[in-house]
Design a protein around this motif. Sequence first.
Motif, PDB file in Angstrom:
ATOM      1  N   ASP A 129       0.838  -1.195   0.000  1.00  0.00           N
ATOM      2  CA  ASP A 129       0.000   0.000   0.000  1.00  0.00           C
ATOM      3  C   ASP A 129       0.873   1.246   0.000  1.00  0.00           C
ATOM      4  N   HIS A 152      -3.073   4.736  -2.920  1.00  0.00           N
ATOM      5  CA  HIS A 152      -3.909   5.619  -2.100  1.00  0.00           C
ATOM      6  C   HIS A 152      -3.574   7.072  -2.450  1.00  0.00           C
ATOM      7  N   ASP A 202      -7.028   3.168  -5.717  1.00  0.00           N
ATOM      8  CA  ASP A 202      -7.905   2.236  -5.004  1.00  0.00           C
ATOM      9  C   ASP A 202      -8.566   2.891  -3.797  1.00  0.00           C
ATOM     10  N   TRP A 203      -7.856   3.870  -3.202  1.00  0.00           N
ATOM     11  CA  TRP A 203      -8.330   4.603  -2.029  1.00  0.00           C
ATOM     12  C   TRP A 203      -8.104   6.096  -2.261  1.00  0.00           C
ATOM     13  N   HIS A 234      -8.037   9.289   0.526  1.00  0.00           N
ATOM     14  CA  HIS A 234      -8.142   9.610   1.950  1.00  0.00           C
ATOM     15  C   HIS A 234      -8.508  11.069   2.196  1.00  0.00           C
ATOM     16  N   ASN A 293     -12.620   3.310  -2.514  1.00  0.00           N
ATOM     17  CA  ASN A 293     -12.652   3.458  -1.063  1.00  0.00           C
ATOM     18  C   ASN A 293     -12.365   4.913  -0.694  1.00  0.00           C
ATOM     19  N   CYS A 299     -12.114   8.025   2.332  1.00  0.00           N
ATOM     20  CA  CYS A 299     -12.090   8.583   3.680  1.00  0.00           C
ATOM     21  C   CYS A 299     -12.382  10.077   3.582  1.00  0.00           C
ATOM     22  N   ARG A 309     -17.217   3.751  -1.844  1.00  0.00           N
ATOM     23  CA  ARG A 309     -17.486   3.076  -0.582  1.00  0.00           C
ATOM     24  C   ARG A 309     -16.885   3.915   0.529  1.00  0.00           C
ATOM     25  N   ARG A 318     -15.426   4.551   3.765  1.00  0.00           N
ATOM     26  CA  ARG A 318     -14.796   3.657   4.730  1.00  0.00           C
ATOM     27  C   ARG A 318     -14.573   4.301   6.099  1.00  0.00           C
ATOM     28  N   LEU A 322     -18.626   2.510   9.751  1.00  0.00           N
ATOM     29  CA  LEU A 322     -17.345   2.815   9.120  1.00  0.00           C
ATOM     30  C   LEU A 322     -16.234   2.075   9.850  1.00  0.00           C
ATOM     31  N   THR A 324     -12.706   2.546   9.209  1.00  0.00           N
ATOM     32  CA  THR A 324     -11.375   3.076   8.939  1.00  0.00           C
ATOM     33  C   THR A 324     -11.114   4.392   9.662  1.00  0.00           C
TER      34      THR A 324
END
Length: 230
Positions: A53, A77, A95-96, A98, A121, A123, A156, A158, A191, A193
């Motif tokens: 990651d 990320h 993929d993410w 934040h 994903n 945040c 999604r 998270r 959630l 995360t």
Amino acid sequence: MSTIAENIAKVGARIREAAQASQHNLADIGLLAVSKTKPAAAIREAHAAGLRDFGENYLQEALEKQAELDDLPLIWHFIGPIQSNKTRPIAEHFDWVHSVDRLKIAQRLSEQRPAHLPPLNICLQVNVSAEDSKSGCSPEELAELAKAVAALPNLRLRGLMAIPEPTDDVAAQHAAFAHLRQLRDDLALDLDTLSMGMSHDLEAAIAEGATWVRIGTALFGARDYGQPTH
């Protein structure tokens, strides 16, 4: 000079000790290697030592590294501030994310996420220290933003992310991270995360429930800001 593999082992030991001390499950804590300003070769070395990651702040730099490293099964990320004109490549290549702090950005990411990819994903970044220089929604805005983002297709939601004001005061570190955890729990949105904690304060973050610690300097050494950032 310590090698990246040696640094990963040292950080891993810190994470294990912090998890043990606070009775948190080690399996719930992810190590996100912050590789901004570092060359693709450093990421390749970190992957060989067991990491998968990687977090990037600068879009153009990240896209160049992704192209160079597309032979590796990496999880990317995006952790930097997001401009509206950058959402499409972020939606297509990460993929993410934040660092979502506005509904407009989340809507664009949702609309531009390719159909063949799994949900992105997300945040939500919260400005827990109320710093003018920091990105992030205010705690007061969070509930409305979270509800709206959770309803978007192709995303999604998270959890939450924060970059508290740097301090050596361990009690203040704990307080900021505990605040983020409480904000997440108060949302009652199932959630899982909390993206919080960096090289200097990962122990306090883990004690307060971090599920991603974002580590750069302790893995790769001081950053080189001599090259242009994008």
